[in-house]
Design a protein around this motif. Structure first.
Motif, mmCIF file in Angstrom:
data_model
loop_
_atom_site.group_PDB
_atom_site.id
_atom_site.type_symbol
_atom_site.label_atom_id
_atom_site.label_comp_id
_atom_site.label_asym_id
_atom_site.label_seq_id
_atom_site.Cartn_x
_atom_site.Cartn_y
_atom_site.Cartn_z
ATOM 1 N N ALA A 156 0.939 -1.717 0.191
ATOM 2 C CA ALA A 156 -0.297 -0.187 -0.412
ATOM 3 C C ALA A 156 1.151 1.087 -0.085
ATOM 4 C CB ALA A 156 -0.925 -0.089 0.870
ATOM 5 N N ARG A 157 2.153 1.256 0.660
ATOM 6 C CA ARG A 157 2.441 2.409 0.452
ATOM 7 C C ARG A 157 3.465 2.868 -0.750
ATOM 8 N NH1 ARG A 157 8.536 3.478 5.282
ATOM 9 N NH2 ARG A 157 8.837 4.982 3.880
ATOM 10 N N PHE A 158 3.738 1.816 -1.829
ATOM 11 C CA PHE A 158 4.363 0.973 -2.581
ATOM 12 C C PHE A 158 2.947 2.562 -3.554
ATOM 13 C CE2 PHE A 158 3.971 0.336 -7.131
ATOM 14 C CZ PHE A 158 5.203 0.364 -7.297
ATOM 15 N N TRP A 159 1.855 2.682 -3.432
ATOM 16 C CA TRP A 159 0.914 2.812 -4.042
ATOM 17 C C TRP A 159 1.055 3.603 -3.921
ATOM 18 C CZ3 TRP A 159 0.039 1.428 -8.596
ATOM 19 C CH2 TRP A 159 0.820 0.231 -9.137
ATOM 20 N N PHE A 160 0.633 4.327 -2.117
ATOM 21 C CA PHE A 160 0.190 5.904 -1.864
ATOM 22 C C PHE A 160 1.369 7.043 -2.466
ATOM 23 C CE2 PHE A 160 -2.203 3.727 1.792
ATOM 24 C CZ PHE A 160 -3.267 4.585 1.899
ATOM 25 N N GLU A 161 2.450 6.375 -2.591
ATOM 26 C CA GLU A 161 3.559 6.904 -3.368
ATOM 27 C C GLU A 161 3.400 7.702 -4.558
ATOM 28 O OE1 GLU A 161 6.847 4.857 -1.580
ATOM 29 O OE2 GLU A 161 6.484 5.786 0.949
ATOM 30 N N ASN A 162 2.912 5.951 -5.348
ATOM 31 C CA ASN A 162 2.725 6.004 -6.512
ATOM 32 C C ASN A 162 1.320 7.390 -7.166
ATOM 33 O OD1 ASN A 162 5.722 5.182 -8.088
ATOM 34 N ND2 ASN A 162 4.993 3.766 -6.639
ATOM 35 N N THR A 163 0.530 7.642 -6.148
ATOM 36 C CA THR A 163 -0.917 7.794 -6.341
ATOM 37 C C THR A 163 -1.186 9.295 -6.072
ATOM 38 O OG1 THR A 163 -1.841 6.453 -4.612
ATOM 39 C CG2 THR A 163 -1.378 5.857 -7.143
ATOM 40 N N ASP A 164 -0.015 9.811 -5.043
ATOM 41 C CA ASP A 164 -0.404 10.566 -4.244
ATOM 42 C C ASP A 164 -0.962 12.351 -5.188
ATOM 43 O OD1 ASP A 164 2.403 11.046 -4.783
ATOM 44 O OD2 ASP A 164 2.346 11.596 -2.778
ATOM 45 N N ASP A 165 -0.585 12.252 -6.647
ATOM 46 C CA ASP A 165 -1.020 12.829 -7.529
ATOM 47 C C ASP A 165 -2.204 12.701 -7.695
ATOM 48 O OD1 ASP A 165 0.077 10.598 -8.497
ATOM 49 O OD2 ASP A 165 -0.336 12.324 -10.573
ATOM 50 N N ILE A 166 -2.951 11.746 -7.833
ATOM 51 C CA ILE A 166 -4.147 11.664 -8.102
ATOM 52 C C ILE A 166 -5.066 11.805 -7.508
ATOM 53 C CG2 ILE A 166 -6.147 10.202 -9.357
ATOM 54 C CD1 ILE A 166 -3.941 8.578 -10.725
ATOM 55 N N CYS A 167 -4.764 11.522 -6.017
ATOM 56 C CA CYS A 167 -5.544 11.746 -5.071
ATOM 57 C C CYS A 167 -4.821 11.818 -3.802
ATOM 58 C CB CYS A 167 -6.818 10.480 -4.673
ATOM 59 S SG CYS A 167 -7.803 10.593 -3.321
ATOM 60 N N PRO A 168 -4.940 13.081 -2.978
ATOM 61 C CA PRO A 168 -3.802 12.546 -1.359
ATOM 62 C C PRO A 168 -4.774 11.402 -0.567
ATOM 63 C CG PRO A 168 -6.226 14.433 -1.914
ATOM 64 C CD PRO A 168 -5.826 13.749 -2.679
ATOM 65 N N ASN A 169 -4.111 10.603 0.429
ATOM 66 C CA ASN A 169 -4.122 9.880 1.299
ATOM 67 C C ASN A 169 -3.644 9.887 2.718
ATOM 68 O OD1 ASN A 169 -1.023 8.721 1.814
ATOM 69 N ND2 ASN A 169 -1.130 8.734 -0.405
ATOM 70 N N HIS A 170 -4.749 8.946 3.485
ATOM 71 C CA HIS A 170 -4.520 9.669 4.795
ATOM 72 C C HIS A 170 -2.880 9.232 5.392
ATOM 73 C CE1 HIS A 170 -4.501 5.349 6.024
ATOM 74 N NE2 HIS A 170 -4.240 5.561 5.394
ATOM 75 N N VAL A 171 -1.824 9.484 4.625
ATOM 76 C CA VAL A 171 -1.057 8.807 5.086
ATOM 77 C C VAL A 171 -0.076 9.289 6.321
ATOM 78 C CG1 VAL A 171 1.369 7.431 5.332
ATOM 79 C CG2 VAL A 171 -0.883 6.941 4.340
ATOM 80 N N LEU A 172 0.425 9.449 7.477
ATOM 81 C CA LEU A 172 1.583 10.088 7.993
ATOM 82 C C LEU A 172 2.871 9.983 8.494
ATOM 83 C CD1 LEU A 172 -1.063 12.139 10.753
ATOM 84 C CD2 LEU A 172 -0.200 13.036 7.996
#
Length: 318
Positions: free
Chosen positions: A62-78
């Motif tokens: 999930a970390r891999f994908w969050f980091e590769n999609t945050d330009d599409i949609c912001p996520n909850h990760v801190l």
């Protein structure tokens, strides 16, 4: 390696617990949430087993994908204080789960293949023609939303019109999440295709933070939330009418589904060999799709002991 299985993450020193099917969570008083991904595997609205290293695979994938999609949609990760743990923004989770499907596939009661084989031709507000074969590619990806079941309830199918008429989401919220979901799915399909895989279907969860912003939550494009097929094996399996080779928890789902009605009957004990094979599938999925080598964190006497130590700075939270 039985002592390397994280079947729960009950940590009494942490405040405001919420225990889900796979994640054990704790809410901090400053609008942050601790999400610990265990090794539990869930399907058919129940927990089936615990799979070694599954929680670490899910968190890191999930970390891999969050980091590769945050330009599409912001996520909850801190932050990531441990390979199984996310510190995220506390969100008000939207009551609709957004499922995107690119193929006529699935084994659960809400899957379009299960319902299609029962004769349904209008599902989730979409019309399907007669004559489609199992695992056929759809003309274009579609959204098949369901209610977001909390506390172990059952997800129920929805249409876009029902979401709006029942006030589950506003028109603006629905537009935001549906547009983001299709864009995330497209990004996922493109990226896994380069690695030789097909992203068949997936689910997304969205929530609203304290500022009113819609964020992507939970996980994204993991073997728990998504179905992946090996591209090289798909066409042959499709022509033969067999299940395409996959990199997801279908291996457990299919085994259980072949031996009982998983929604009504007791689940047979899952063989240790199948649990080990499933662990390998999760690790293979991580390595194959991300292109990274999986490195299990073997610190601590057990995974729970390791996580407790790394989360000890949060024990004083009241």
């Amino acid at each position: 390696m039985p002592n390397r299985v994280l079947d729960h993450a009950r940590i009494p020193e942490l405040p405001n617990p919420y225990f889900g099917k796979v994640r054990d969570c704790y809410d901090l008083p400053d609008n942050r949430r601790i999400l610990i991904t265990t090794d539990r595997i869930s399907a058919f609205d129940r927990i089936l087993a615990a799979i070694p290293f599954k929680g670490q695979v899910l968190t890191q994938m999930a970390r891999f994908w969050f980091e590769n999609t945050d330009d599409i949609c912001p996520n909850h990760v801190l932050d990531y204080p441990d390979p199984n743990v996310v510190i995220g923004k506390k969100l008000e989770i939207l009551p609709v789960e957004i499922v995107v499907r690119g193929y006529l596939a699935g084994t659960t009661s809400t899957s379009i293949l299960t319902r299609y084989k029962k004769g349904e031709r209008v599902m989730y507000g979409h019309e399907f023609p007669d004559g489609l074969r199992d695992n056929a590619k759809l003309a274009e990806p579609i959204i098949t939303p369901t209610t977001k079941a909390f506390d172990g309830g059952h997800d129920e199918p929805l249409t876009a019109d029902e979401i709006l008429s029942r006030g589950l989401l506003s028109q603006e919220q629905w537009q935001t999440v549906s547009t983001a979901a299709l864009a995330l799915f497209k990004r996922g399909q493109e990226m896994v295709a380069r690695q030789g895989f097909i992203l068949v279907d997936t689910k997304y969860e969205f929530g609203i933070d304290a500022d009113g912003t819609i964020l992507l939550a939970d996980e994204i494009h993991t073997p728990d939330s998504s179905r992946f097929w090996l591209a090289d094996g798909y066409q042959k399996a499709f022509e033969e009418g067999s299940r395409p080779p996959s990199l997801d928890k279908d291996i457990i789902r299919a085994w259980v589904d072949a031996r009982c009605d998983p929604y009504k009957d007791p689940v047979p004990e899952i063989p240790e060999a199948l649990i080990e094979e499933t662990s390998r599938v999760y690790i293979d999925a991580y390595e194959s799709i991300t292109g990274k080598t999986f490195e299990p964190d073997l610190a601590g006497e057990t995974p729970l002991a390791r996580i407790r130590e790394r989360l000890s700075p949060y024990f004083s939270a009241a």
